[in-house]
Design a protein around this motif. Structure first.
Motif, PDB file in Angstrom:
ATOM      1  N   LEU A  80      -7.307  34.249 -81.448  1.00 21.10           N
ATOM      2  CA  LEU A  80      -7.230  33.070 -82.325  1.00 21.10           C
ATOM      3  C   LEU A  80      -7.832  33.343 -83.695  1.00 21.10           C
ATOM      4  N   MET A  81      -8.820  34.228 -83.754  1.00 20.15           N
ATOM      5  CA  MET A  81      -9.383  34.618 -85.048  1.00 20.15           C
ATOM      6  C   MET A  81      -8.300  35.288 -85.899  1.00 20.15           C
ATOM      7  N   LYS A  82      -7.470  36.095 -85.261  1.00 18.09           N
ATOM      8  CA  LYS A  82      -6.388  36.763 -85.985  1.00 18.09           C
ATOM      9  C   LYS A  82      -5.336  35.759 -86.460  1.00 18.09           C
ATOM     10  N   VAL A  83      -5.174  34.658 -85.732  1.00 18.32           N
ATOM     11  CA  VAL A  83      -4.187  33.639 -86.099  1.00 18.32           C
ATOM     12  C   VAL A  83      -4.737  32.689 -87.161  1.00 18.32           C
ATOM     13  N   PHE A  84      -5.931  32.145 -86.928  1.00 15.69           N
ATOM     14  CA  PHE A  84      -6.435  31.072 -87.781  1.00 15.69           C
ATOM     15  C   PHE A  84      -7.356  31.510 -88.914  1.00 15.69           C
ATOM     16  N   ILE A  85      -8.043  32.609 -88.768  1.00 15.49           N
ATOM     17  CA  ILE A  85      -8.970  33.049 -89.820  1.00 15.49           C
ATOM     18  C   ILE A  85      -8.322  34.121 -90.689  1.00 15.49           C
ATOM     19  N   PHE A  86      -7.868  35.198 -90.065  1.00 13.91           N
ATOM     20  CA  PHE A  86      -7.228  36.268 -90.832  1.00 13.91           C
ATOM     21  C   PHE A  86      -5.782  35.925 -91.149  1.00 13.91           C
ATOM     22  N   THR A  87      -5.200  35.015 -90.418  1.00 16.62           N
ATOM     23  CA  THR A  87      -3.795  34.586 -90.427  1.00 16.62           C
ATOM     24  C   THR A  87      -2.907  35.702 -89.881  1.00 16.62           C
ATOM     25  N   VAL A  88      -1.773  35.312 -89.331  1.00 14.97           N
ATOM     26  CA  VAL A  88      -0.855  36.300 -88.777  1.00 14.97           C
ATOM     27  C   VAL A  88      -0.367  37.258 -89.866  1.00 14.97           C
ATOM     28  N   PRO A  89       0.064  36.748 -91.049  1.00 13.34           N
ATOM     29  CA  PRO A  89       0.481  37.694 -92.099  1.00 13.34           C
ATOM     30  C   PRO A  89      -0.663  38.625 -92.529  1.00 13.34           C
ATOM     31  N   GLY A  90      -1.877  38.110 -92.580  1.00 17.40           N
ATOM     32  CA  GLY A  90      -3.023  38.936 -92.935  1.00 17.40           C
ATOM     33  C   GLY A  90      -3.295  40.006 -91.892  1.00 17.40           C
ATOM     34  N   THR A  91      -3.167  39.633 -90.618  1.00 17.15           N
ATOM     35  CA  THR A  91      -3.369  40.588 -89.530  1.00 17.15           C
ATOM     36  C   THR A  91      -2.290  41.663 -89.568  1.00 17.15           C
ATOM     37  N   VAL A  92      -1.044  41.247 -89.798  1.00 18.68           N
ATOM     38  CA  VAL A  92       0.061  42.208 -89.896  1.00 18.68           C
ATOM     39  C   VAL A  92      -0.194  43.166 -91.062  1.00 18.68           C
ATOM     40  N   ALA A  93      -0.646  42.637 -92.186  1.00 19.27           N
ATOM     41  CA  ALA A  93      -0.931  43.486 -93.351  1.00 19.27           C
ATOM     42  C   ALA A  93      -2.067  44.456 -93.058  1.00 19.27           C
ATOM     43  N   PHE A  94      -3.113  43.989 -92.364  1.00 21.32           N
ATOM     44  CA  PHE A  94      -4.227  44.872 -92.028  1.00 21.32           C
ATOM     45  C   PHE A  94      -3.758  45.993 -91.112  1.00 21.32           C
ATOM     46  N   PHE A  95      -3.017  45.641 -90.075  1.00 23.20           N
ATOM     47  CA  PHE A  95      -2.507  46.673 -89.172  1.00 23.20           C
ATOM     48  C   PHE A  95      -1.612  47.646 -89.933  1.00 23.20           C
ATOM     49  N   GLY A  96      -0.821  47.118 -90.870  1.00 17.80           N
ATOM     50  CA  GLY A  96       0.024  47.974 -91.700  1.00 17.80           C
ATOM     51  C   GLY A  96      -0.802  48.935 -92.544  1.00 17.80           C
ATOM     52  N   SER A  97      -1.944  48.458 -93.052  1.00 15.89           N
ATOM     53  CA  SER A  97      -2.805  49.326 -93.854  1.00 15.89           C
ATOM     54  C   SER A  97      -3.389  50.468 -93.028  1.00 15.89           C
ATOM     55  N   LEU A  98      -3.387  50.302 -91.705  1.00 15.24           N
ATOM     56  CA  LEU A  98      -3.859  51.339 -90.794  1.00 15.24           C
ATOM     57  C   LEU A  98      -2.725  52.270 -90.362  1.00 15.24           C
ATOM     58  N   GLY A  99      -1.519  51.937 -90.804  1.00 15.71           N
ATOM     59  CA  GLY A  99      -0.367  52.754 -90.464  1.00 15.71           C
ATOM     60  C   GLY A  99       0.413  52.285 -89.250  1.00 15.71           C
ATOM     61  N   TYR A 100       0.060  51.121 -88.717  1.00 16.02           N
ATOM     62  CA  TYR A 100       0.767  50.599 -87.551  1.00 16.02           C
ATOM     63  C   TYR A 100       1.951  49.732 -87.989  1.00 16.02           C
ATOM     64  N   PRO A 101       3.043  49.756 -87.231  1.00 11.67           N
ATOM     65  CA  PRO A 101       4.159  48.853 -87.532  1.00 11.67           C
ATOM     66  C   PRO A 101       3.760  47.407 -87.239  1.00 11.67           C
ATOM     67  N   PRO A 102       4.405  46.440 -87.876  1.00 12.92           N
ATOM     68  CA  PRO A 102       4.048  45.021 -87.679  1.00 12.92           C
ATOM     69  C   PRO A 102       4.031  44.577 -86.222  1.00 12.92           C
ATOM     70  N   ILE A 103       4.912  45.123 -85.404  1.00 13.65           N
ATOM     71  CA  ILE A 103       4.985  44.698 -84.008  1.00 13.65           C
ATOM     72  C   ILE A 103       3.657  44.900 -83.279  1.00 13.65           C
ATOM     73  N   VAL A 104       2.886  45.893 -83.676  1.00 12.40           N
ATOM     74  CA  VAL A 104       1.599  46.158 -83.016  1.00 12.40           C
ATOM     75  C   VAL A 104       0.640  44.993 -83.239  1.00 12.40           C
ATOM     76  N   ALA A 105       0.664  44.405 -84.422  1.00 15.12           N
ATOM     77  CA  ALA A 105      -0.194  43.246 -84.695  1.00 15.12           C
ATOM     78  C   ALA A 105       0.210  42.068 -83.807  1.00 15.12           C
ATOM     79  N   TYR A 106       1.510  41.823 -83.713  1.00 17.77           N
ATOM     80  CA  TYR A 106       1.985  40.712 -82.878  1.00 17.77           C
ATOM     81  C   TYR A 106       1.664  40.956 -81.405  1.00 17.77           C
ATOM     82  N   LEU A 107       1.844  42.187 -80.941  1.00 16.55           N
ATOM     83  CA  LEU A 107       1.536  42.506 -79.544  1.00 16.55           C
ATOM     84  C   LEU A 107       0.039  42.386 -79.257  1.00 16.55           C
ATOM     85  N   THR A 108      -0.780  42.757 -80.223  1.00 21.01           N
ATOM     86  CA  THR A 108      -2.234  42.641 -80.058  1.00 21.01           C
ATOM     87  C   THR A 108      -2.643  41.178 -79.937  1.00 21.01           C
ATOM     88  N   ILE A 109      -2.105  40.336 -80.810  1.00 22.02           N
ATOM     89  CA  ILE A 109      -2.410  38.896 -80.751  1.00 22.02           C
ATOM     90  C   ILE A 109      -1.953  38.326 -79.409  1.00 22.02           C
TER      91      ILE A 109
END
Length: 147
Positions: free
Chosen positions: A29-58
């Motif tokens: 929920l922190m990834k959804v409401f605090i970092f936001t889903v787009p923010g989480t996807v962007a962070f995972f992307g900055s680590l070199g992960y594809p967007p799907i990894v952020a969604y699967l993690t959430i």
């Protein structure tokens, strides 16, 4: 049996299961409401992960946490949470040991991995819905079918 003598593995498994489930949901929920889903996807992307990894993690954190709290497929869910925490430990590995270090250290994810491993070994514990749904005892044995 007294709480302070003997062992209470079923209650211990329940306490651990609830703690792990609540923590997982809080992180999801922190990834959804605090970092936001787009923010989480962007962070995972900055680590070199594809967007799907952020969604699967959430999904793993929120869905897996809920399943742990309910005691459904406890061992499988706890085992499935371990790769998520290995990823978190690797992300934080360069920040030092203590999780309160700038950008968080690897102490907490590694402890969480160990706790998930203990849950895998302990199984469902008390008040789990899984054994009722699947007709199994908390030890994995088949329960007698009731009419």
């Amino acid at each position: 049996m007294s709480l302070l003598s003997g062992s209470n593995p079923s209650q211990a498994a329940l306490l651990l299961r609830l703690t792990l489930g609540i923590a997982a949901i809080a992180h999801g929920l922190m990834k959804v409401f605090i970092f936001t889903v787009p923010g989480t996807v962007a962070f995972f992307g900055s680590l070199g992960y594809p967007p799907i990894v952020a969604y699967l993690t959430i999904a793993a954190e929120i869905g897996g946490g809920l399943l742990l709290i309910l005691g459904i497929a406890t061992r499988l869910v706890a085992l499935g949470q371990i790769p998520v925490l290995i990823g978190a430990a690797l992300v934080h590995a360069g920040n030092g040991w203590v999780f309160s270090a700038p950008n968080g250290g690897w102490e907490f994810p590694v402890f969480w991995i160990a706790a998930l491993g203990v849950q895998v070994l302990l199984g469902d514990g008390a008040a789990a819905l899984g054994p009722k749904l699947y007709g199994r005892g908390t030890d994995g044995s088949r329960s007698p079918v009731r009419a």
